[in-house]
Scaffold this motif. Structure first.
Motif, PDB file in Angstrom:
ATOM      1  N   ALA A   4      29.912  72.509   3.655  1.00  0.00           N
ATOM      2  CA  ALA A   4      31.166  71.852   3.307  1.00  0.00           C
ATOM      3  C   ALA A   4      31.110  70.375   3.669  1.00  0.00           C
ATOM      4  O   ALA A   4      30.314  69.932   4.490  1.00  0.00           O
ATOM      5  CB  ALA A   4      32.328  72.527   4.054  1.00  0.00           C
ATOM      6  N   ARG A   5      32.004  69.593   3.020  1.00  0.00           N
ATOM      7  CA  ARG A   5      32.094  68.176   3.358  1.00  0.00           C
ATOM      8  C   ARG A   5      32.542  68.005   4.798  1.00  0.00           C
ATOM      9  O   ARG A   5      33.305  68.813   5.336  1.00  0.00           O
ATOM     10  CB  ARG A   5      33.094  67.501   2.415  1.00  0.00           C
ATOM     11  N   THR A   6      32.106  66.938   5.441  1.00  0.00           N
ATOM     12  CA  THR A   6      32.374  66.725   6.863  1.00  0.00           C
ATOM     13  C   THR A   6      33.856  66.780   7.180  1.00  0.00           C
ATOM     14  O   THR A   6      34.273  67.399   8.168  1.00  0.00           O
ATOM     15  CB  THR A   6      31.800  65.364   7.303  1.00  0.00           C
ATOM     16  N   GLN A   7      34.706  66.169   6.315  1.00  0.00           N
ATOM     17  CA  GLN A   7      36.122  66.124   6.639  1.00  0.00           C
ATOM     18  C   GLN A   7      36.794  67.497   6.561  1.00  0.00           C
ATOM     19  O   GLN A   7      37.912  67.684   7.018  1.00  0.00           O
ATOM     20  CB  GLN A   7      36.847  65.137   5.703  1.00  0.00           C
ATOM     21  N   ASP A   8      36.122  68.455   5.892  1.00  0.00           N
ATOM     22  CA  ASP A   8      36.692  69.794   5.758  1.00  0.00           C
ATOM     23  C   ASP A   8      36.156  70.759   6.812  1.00  0.00           C
ATOM     24  O   ASP A   8      36.528  71.932   6.811  1.00  0.00           O
ATOM     25  CB  ASP A   8      36.369  70.368   4.369  1.00  0.00           C
ATOM     26  N   ARG A   9      35.303  70.300   7.690  1.00  0.00           N
ATOM     27  CA  ARG A   9      34.611  71.225   8.590  1.00  0.00           C
ATOM     28  C   ARG A   9      35.542  71.785   9.654  1.00  0.00           C
ATOM     29  O   ARG A   9      36.325  71.062  10.274  1.00  0.00           O
ATOM     30  CB  ARG A   9      33.423  70.527   9.247  1.00  0.00           C
ATOM     31  N   THR A  10      35.425  73.088   9.865  1.00  0.00           N
ATOM     32  CA  THR A  10      36.166  73.793  10.897  1.00  0.00           C
ATOM     33  C   THR A  10      35.328  73.835  12.165  1.00  0.00           C
ATOM     34  O   THR A  10      34.110  73.990  12.107  1.00  0.00           O
ATOM     35  CB  THR A  10      36.467  75.238  10.442  1.00  0.00           C
ATOM     36  N   ARG A  11      35.954  73.710  13.304  1.00  0.00           N
ATOM     37  CA  ARG A  11      35.236  73.838  14.578  1.00  0.00           C
ATOM     38  C   ARG A  11      35.247  75.288  15.027  1.00  0.00           C
ATOM     39  O   ARG A  11      36.252  75.995  14.892  1.00  0.00           O
ATOM     40  CB  ARG A  11      35.889  72.963  15.645  1.00  0.00           C
ATOM     41  N   ILE A 386      36.143  81.719  10.172  1.00  0.00           N
ATOM     42  CA  ILE A 386      36.189  80.645   9.176  1.00  0.00           C
ATOM     43  C   ILE A 386      37.296  80.909   8.161  1.00  0.00           C
ATOM     44  O   ILE A 386      38.099  80.017   7.827  1.00  0.00           O
ATOM     45  CB  ILE A 386      34.835  80.514   8.460  1.00  0.00           C
ATOM     46  N   ARG A 387      37.363  82.139   7.668  1.00  0.00           N
ATOM     47  CA  ARG A 387      38.350  82.467   6.640  1.00  0.00           C
ATOM     48  C   ARG A 387      39.769  82.290   7.165  1.00  0.00           C
ATOM     49  O   ARG A 387      40.623  81.687   6.497  1.00  0.00           O
ATOM     50  CB  ARG A 387      38.134  83.908   6.174  1.00  0.00           C
ATOM     51  N   THR A 388      40.030  82.805   8.357  1.00  0.00           N
ATOM     52  CA  THR A 388      41.376  82.719   8.912  1.00  0.00           C
ATOM     53  C   THR A 388      41.776  81.280   9.188  1.00  0.00           C
ATOM     54  O   THR A 388      42.907  80.857   8.905  1.00  0.00           O
ATOM     55  CB  THR A 388      41.469  83.540  10.208  1.00  0.00           C
ATOM     56  N   LYS A 389      40.853  80.478   9.724  1.00  0.00           N
ATOM     57  CA  LYS A 389      41.161  79.084  10.018  1.00  0.00           C
ATOM     58  C   LYS A 389      41.478  78.312   8.740  1.00  0.00           C
ATOM     59  O   LYS A 389      42.423  77.503   8.693  1.00  0.00           O
ATOM     60  CB  LYS A 389      39.984  78.439  10.749  1.00  0.00           C
ATOM     61  N   ARG A 390      40.721  78.560   7.705  1.00  0.00           N
ATOM     62  CA  ARG A 390      40.957  77.829   6.465  1.00  0.00           C
ATOM     63  C   ARG A 390      42.269  78.250   5.800  1.00  0.00           C
ATOM     64  O   ARG A 390      42.960  77.424   5.198  1.00  0.00           O
ATOM     65  CB  ARG A 390      39.767  78.043   5.516  1.00  0.00           C
ATOM     66  N   LEU A 391      42.630  79.516   5.924  1.00  0.00           N
ATOM     67  CA  LEU A 391      43.926  79.957   5.404  1.00  0.00           C
ATOM     68  C   LEU A 391      45.065  79.305   6.178  1.00  0.00           C
ATOM     69  O   LEU A 391      46.072  78.898   5.604  1.00  0.00           O
ATOM     70  CB  LEU A 391      44.037  81.490   5.509  1.00  0.00           C
ATOM     71  N   ASP A 392      44.877  79.183   7.507  1.00  0.00           N
ATOM     72  CA  ASP A 392      45.902  78.531   8.326  1.00  0.00           C
ATOM     73  C   ASP A 392      46.060  77.072   7.928  1.00  0.00           C
ATOM     74  O   ASP A 392      47.172  76.542   7.880  1.00  0.00           O
ATOM     75  CB  ASP A 392      45.533  78.620   9.819  1.00  0.00           C
ATOM     76  N   LEU A 393      44.924  76.404   7.642  1.00  0.00           N
ATOM     77  CA  LEU A 393      44.985  74.999   7.254  1.00  0.00           C
ATOM     78  C   LEU A 393      45.685  74.824   5.909  1.00  0.00           C
ATOM     79  O   LEU A 393      46.414  73.854   5.686  1.00  0.00           O
ATOM     80  CB  LEU A 393      43.569  74.422   7.189  1.00  0.00           C
ATOM     81  N   LYS A 394      45.488  75.781   4.994  1.00  0.00           N
ATOM     82  CA  LYS A 394      46.134  75.697   3.682  1.00  0.00           C
ATOM     83  C   LYS A 394      47.649  75.864   3.802  1.00  0.00           C
ATOM     84  O   LYS A 394      48.425  75.257   3.065  1.00  0.00           O
ATOM     85  CB  LYS A 394      45.569  76.770   2.749  1.00  0.00           C
ATOM     86  N   ARG A 395      48.051  76.726   4.759  1.00  0.00           N
ATOM     87  CA  ARG A 395      49.477  76.974   4.936  1.00  0.00           C
ATOM     88  C   ARG A 395      50.173  75.799   5.623  1.00  0.00           C
ATOM     89  O   ARG A 395      51.373  75.608   5.489  1.00  0.00           O
ATOM     90  CB  ARG A 395      49.688  78.237   5.761  1.00  0.00           C
ATOM     91  N   ALA A 396      49.384  75.066   6.418  1.00  0.00           N
ATOM     92  CA  ALA A 396      49.980  73.961   7.200  1.00  0.00           C
ATOM     93  C   ALA A 396      50.474  72.824   6.304  1.00  0.00           C
ATOM     94  O   ALA A 396      49.948  72.591   5.231  1.00  0.00           O
ATOM     95  CB  ALA A 396      48.951  73.442   8.186  1.00  0.00           C
TER      96      ALA A 396
END
Length: 396
Positions: A4-11, A386-396
C-alpha cells in the motif's frame, strides 16, 4: 508483493518473535502495514530456536509437515530452504517397542486404524473408546501411544477421538509428511527474519512488553505462549490444556546399527537419531539423539527420565558408555493445544480478543498440527487486524 501507499499504511505491533509472530509480521507487512516486532529474548524463534553448536538441538522434535498450508506459504516466499533428507533405506530403521521388546512392524490392528478418516471419529468420545470399537483394544492402545509424538501428552487415549485420529493419520502417512529444516529450525527462523527485515519490519530483541506498555492506537498481535499472553493481557480466561513432557538430548559416539527411531507402543515415548538424516547437527563421529517422554501431572522428571532410559536400553545397546554430552528438561504447558472430549480447535481462546487485540500461537483457535496452528493463527491474526483497522478508518 503489492504494498500500500505510505500514507495509507496501518501500524501493527507484534509481541513475540517466534514462528507465529514472524508469520504475522510478514503477513501484515505484505498488506502494506508498518510493523514492529517486540521479542523479549535476545534471539528470535521462541520454541523454534536452535541451540548454538556443537550440538544443534531444538526444544523438542519439531517438524514441518508438507501436507499443511505453511509448507506452501514458506515455499512461495523462498523461505523453506533445504530440508534434511530421510535416511537411505539401509539407515531407515524404525523400531517399535511393544510388550517389552523391539519389533519392526506395528500390530496389524493399528495399521487398520489408518484407514479411518478423521471425520469418521467423533468429537464427543475419547479416542481409546472409539478406536477400541474400530480395531480392538490392542490396536487402539498402540495407536494412542504411537501418536504421543505429535501430542506431547501422557494419555492421548483420553482426548477427543476426532482430534487424535487426525494426528494419528498424519503421523503414520506414507511417504512421511514430517520434514526437518537442515541445520535446525534456527535457519528457518533466520530466513523468515531476514525476509521480514527486507519488507521494512522493525524487529526489537530484548524488548519485553508489559500490560501497561501495549499501544492503544493501533492493532496488537500477542504471539506468545498462552501463559505469557495471560500475563501481558491480564486475562485469566486465556487457558487451554496442553502436554507435559520430559525432553532428553544426547550426543553418542556413533555405532553402526543404531536405529533411526524407537517408538514406544507400551506408553507414549519417542527417541529419534536426528543425525541419521542431518549430519550437520553434531560433530563427526557423534550422533545427536533426541527424545520426548510425556509425563502425567503427578509424575516427576525422574519418572520420565527412567522411562526414556529404558527405551534407550532397548534401542541403543551400550548407549551409557557412548555418551559424550547429555541434557534434560521438562516442558510444561509449552507443547501446543490438546483438545479434550467434546471440544475442537474452535473452542480454544479466540484469536480476536476485541479492542484491537489479537492472539497467535499454538494454543489458540486455529486448525492444524503442531506448528501449523501457530502459522494459521499468525496469518488470521494479521489479516483480521488489517481488515478491522481499515474498516474503522473508513467509518471515521
Amino acid at each position: 508483493m503489492h504494498r500500500a501507499r505510505t500514507q495509507d499504511r496501518t501500524r501493527v505491533t507484534v509481541v513475540g518473535g517466534g514462528f507465529a509472530g514472524l508469520t504475522a509480521a510478514i503477513t501484515a507487512a505484505e498488506s502494506g502495514a508498518e510493523v514492529t516486532v517486540h521479542e523479549a529474548h535476545r534471539t528470535l524463534g521462541g520454541r523454534a530456536r536452535t541451540a548454538d553448536g556443537p550440538y544443534l538441538t531444538n526444544d523438542g522434535p519439531h517438524a514441518l509437515y508438507n501436507g499443511g498450508p505453511h509448507w506452501t506459504w514458506l515455499k512461495q516466499r523462498g523461505l523453506l530452504g533445504p530440508m534434511a533428507p530421510l535416511p537411505p533405506a539401509e539407515g531407515m530403521r524404525l523400531r517399535l517397542h511393544r510388550n517389552g521388546t523391539l519389533h519392526r512392524v506395528p500390530p496389524f490392528a493399528m495399521l487398520r486404524l489408518t484407514r479411518r478418516t478423521a471425520e469418521s471419529a467423533p468429537v464427543d468420545t475419547d479416542f481409546l473408546t472409539w478406536a477400541t470399537e474400530q480395531v480392538g483394544a490392542e490396536g487402539a492402545r498402540a495407536a494412542a501411544h504411537y501418536v504421543g509424538v505429535a501430542l506431547f501428552h501422557h494419555d492421548p487415549g483420553s482426548l477427543s477421538a476426532r482430534f487424535v485420529q487426525e494426528r494419528f493419520r498424519r503421523a503414520t502417512a506414507l511417504p512421511p509428511e514430517a520434514h526437518y529444516p537442515r541445520g535446525g529450525w534456527g535457519n528457518l527462523v533466520e530466513r523468515m527474519a531476514d525476509h521480514a527485515w527486507s519488507m521494512g519490519v522493525r524487529i526489537e530483541t530484548g524488548s519485553r512488553i508489559g500490560p501497561d506498555e501495549l499501544p492503544d492506537d493501533h492493532p496488537v498481535i500477542v504471539a506468545t505462549t498462552l501463559s505469557a499472553a495471560r500475563r501481558i493481557l491480564d486475562d485469566p480466561s486465556l487457558t487451554w490444556p496442553s502436554g507435559r513432557t520430559m525432553l532428553i538430548d544426547l550426543a553418542l559416539r556413533t555405532r553402526k546399527g543404531d536405529p533411526f527411531v524407537v517408538s514406544d507402543l507400551d506408553a507414549p515415548g519417542w527417541i529419534e537419531r536426528f543425525t541419521a538424516q542431518d549430519r550437520t547437527l553434531a560433530p563427526e563421529g557423534e550422533s545427536l539423539v533426541q527424545g520426548q517422554v510425556p509425563i502425567a501431572p503427578d509424575e516427576s522428571k525422574a519418572d520420565g527420565t527412567a522411562r526414556a532410559e529404558r527405551l534407550l536400553d532397548a534401542g541403543f545397546p551400550g548407549w551409557r558408555e557412548r555418551v559424550v554430552w547429555r541434557r534434560e528438561s521438562v516442558s510444561n504447558g509449552r507443547t501446543g493445544a490438546v483438545d479434550p472430549v467434546g471440544t475442537t480447535w474452535r473452542d480454544r481462546p479466540a484469536i480476536d480478543r476485541g479492542n484491537g487485540i489479537y492472539l497467535a500461537g499454538d494454543q489458540v483457535a486455529a486448525p492444524g498440527l503442531l506448528t501449523e496452528v501457530s502459522f494459521n493463527s499468525g496469518i488470521e491474526a494479521a489479516t483480521l487486524a488489517i481488515r478491522t483497522k481499515r474498516l474503522d478508518l473508513k467509518r471515521a
